[in-house]
Scaffold this active site. Structure first.
Site, PDB file in Angstrom:
ATOM      1  CG  HIS A 153      -2.012  -1.044   1.105  1.00  0.00           C
ATOM      2  ND1 HIS A 153      -3.297  -0.744   0.748  1.00  0.00           N
ATOM      3  CD2 HIS A 153      -1.980  -2.390   1.260  1.00  0.00           C
ATOM      4  CE1 HIS A 153      -4.024  -1.850   0.705  1.00  0.00           C
ATOM      5  NE2 HIS A 153      -3.240  -2.862   1.017  1.00  0.00           N
ATOM      6  CG  ASP A 355       0.218   9.268   0.785  1.00  0.00           C
ATOM      7  OD1 ASP A 355       0.003   8.094   1.106  1.00  0.00           O
ATOM      8  OD2 ASP A 355      -0.373  10.247   1.270  1.00  0.00           O
TER       9      ASP A 355
END
Ligand code: ADQ
Length: 464
Positions: A153, A355
């Site tokens: 992720h 991110d």
């Protein structure tokens, strides 16, 4: 064939209703396949090598317990003080301790042993995130031949940073025991392939898959998304003002876990600079919702203190009796309220220094009204920026650039706002939650654990 999907993640969803992107994405898949979700119980303890069932519907959830020492060394230690900063390009924050590595391996080994007792030959195993990179290798060691997929992720680390790991060569080797490695963006895939290219043990096959010893793995991007329909519906609920009486107008919003990767200090500085430069006399606010996470890790305690200091300084400089420029709220907010807040905000600020994807960017866009949408200000370093190029893209290291984008967002005319929003919304819809899981599992099913060439399955066009 009775194929079940077995999901393994560090956190086990405990409530009955799915809320976060990951849970929503996997909820339907698990419910439909009769599969189960395996993850850590939120309370520390000991499990005697057996899973603890947590409810039976709509799918089984099985919990293992982490001891206090494992929380310290495996979770806060290797996972969040080594791998997290490493993947987010904060090598300066990496803390190495021999206790961390041993605990990380030991938890992966123990969970693999527990999983072995639960699965049948036709199950697909889908491992989530950096807490479990060695899990497939441990399962193979126990003779588990099933198809095993992995999804990371967070950003895939840059090659040079991998040398910081206590045993860098295990990182690539651990990953090759998965049949499929899923990453968020094409940039992540490029970094992962660079790692394999530089490894003399890896060989590239003609279809791009990687042969390592006697197994083959594939690397692909699967951008994660949100449940667009339900989030839009929550945002558009009539008659519920998220503020009650005291509504600030206009305002920008930021919603993040309080993490150094999210670029919050620079966001606050940019808002301060915007206030300093502004000439139009409006009194905008920044509402920043950021619940603390991983308390006890020094870097997280430090950033909380830094943000409190910046809030005090900027408010002290600009506040008036009836205006607070920065409202810094250290709590979680209920999802439907969050959706309504997003809809009211003139600008959504996502300023991550690194991110994996950033679901807040997608939620902000989904929550807007098409008639009068707000503007997404999005860091180039968030995975979401790879496709959402019609947001106002900013460099989160450049305070002037961000201050300028905030000013532009507040003054943007309706037709430009609508145009940009339409394009961003299309990206959000194309990567919606269900498709992410469907595409990953389609590709995982098509993979084989031998050196035979796997067929390439038909996928949704977003994966071209
Ligand atoms: P996170 O780092 O947690 O996820 P993000 O993708 O933004 O980051 O997801 C956060 C989720 O939590 C969003 O759904 C958001 O609405 C919710 N949330 C955050 N703060 C909240 C608050 N104060 N109150 C209520 N809800 C809040 C990791 C990676 C990301 C990746 C996701 C999914 O770091 O890059 O996008 O996984 O793969």
């Amino acid at each position: 064939m009775n194929e079940r999907v077995i999901v393994v993640s560090n956190r086990l969803p405990m409530g009955d209703n799915p809320s976060g992107g990951l849970v929503v994405s996997l909820h339907d898949v698990l419910a439909a396949s009769g599969g189960c979700w395996i993850g850590a119980h939120p309370d520390a303890g000991s499990d005697d090598g057996r899973f603890e069932p947590i409810g039976e519907t709509p799918y089984r959830r099985l919990a293992f317990r982490l001891s206090d020492a494992e929380v310290k060394n495996y979770y806060l230690g290797f996972s969040n003080s080594v791998l997290w900063p490493l993947c987010h390009r904060r090598a300066d924050l990496v803390k190495i301790s021999p206790g961390f590595t041993d605990a990380y391996r030991a938890v992966n080994r123990r969970v693999a042993e527990m999983i072995k007792g639960e699965i049948t030959a036709t199950d697909l195993i889908w491992v989530q995130d950096y807490h479990f990179i060695p899990l497939a290798r441990e399962l193979r060691r126990l003779g588990v031949p099933n198809r095993i997929g992995f999804f990371l992720h967070i950003p895939f680390p840059v090659l040079a940073d991998l040398s910081i790991l206590p045993s860098p060569e295990s990182f690539a080797q651990d990953l090759t025991h998965y049949n499929l490695i899923g990453l968020q963006t094409r940039g992540d895939v490029a970094r992962c392939l660079e790692m394999f290219r530089s490894d003399p043990r890896a060989e590239f096959m003609t279809d791009g898959s990687i042969k390592f010893a006697d197994h083959v793995t594939r690397v692909r991007s699967f951008p994660i998304g949100i449940d667009v329909t339900s989030f839009r519906a929550q945002a558009a609920q009539d008659g519920k003002d998220p503020f009650g009486a005291a509504s600030p107008e206009p305002f920008a919003i930021g919603v993040d876990r309080l993490d150094y990767s999210k670029g919050l200090p620079n966001r606050f500085r940019a808002f301060g600079r915007y206030l300093e430069n502004r000439q139009d006399g409006i009194r905008p606010s920044l509402i920043q919702i950021a619940p603390p996470t991983r308390q006890g890790v020094q870097a997280y305690d430090d950033i909380t203190e830094e943000l409190q200091g910046l809030t005090g300084k900027i408010n002290g400089q600009f506040a008036e009796l009836d205006w607070t420029p920065i409202r810094f709220i250290n709590r979680s907010v209920e999802r439907s309220r969050l959706a309504r807040l997003f809809r009211r905000a003139r600008a959504g600020l996502v300023t991550s220094l690194a991110d994996g994807m950033n679901l807040v960017a997608k939620e902000y866009v989904a929550a807007q009204s098409e008639d009068d949408p707000g503007v997404l200000i999005l860091s180039r370093f968030a995975g979401a920026a790879e496709d959402m190029t019609d947001a106002l893209l900013v460099n989160p290291y450049d305070i002037e650039d961000m201050a300028g984008a905030i000013d532009r967002a507040f003054r943007m005319d309706l037709s430009e706002r609508r145009e940009r929003h339409r394009a961003c919304l299309e990206c959000v819809i194309n990567s919606r939650a269900g498709l992410w899981a469907e595409n990953f599992l389609t590709m995982l099913r098509a993979s084989v654990e031998t050196l035979e060439m796997p067929p390439t399955p038909e996928l949704h066009p977003q994966l071209n």
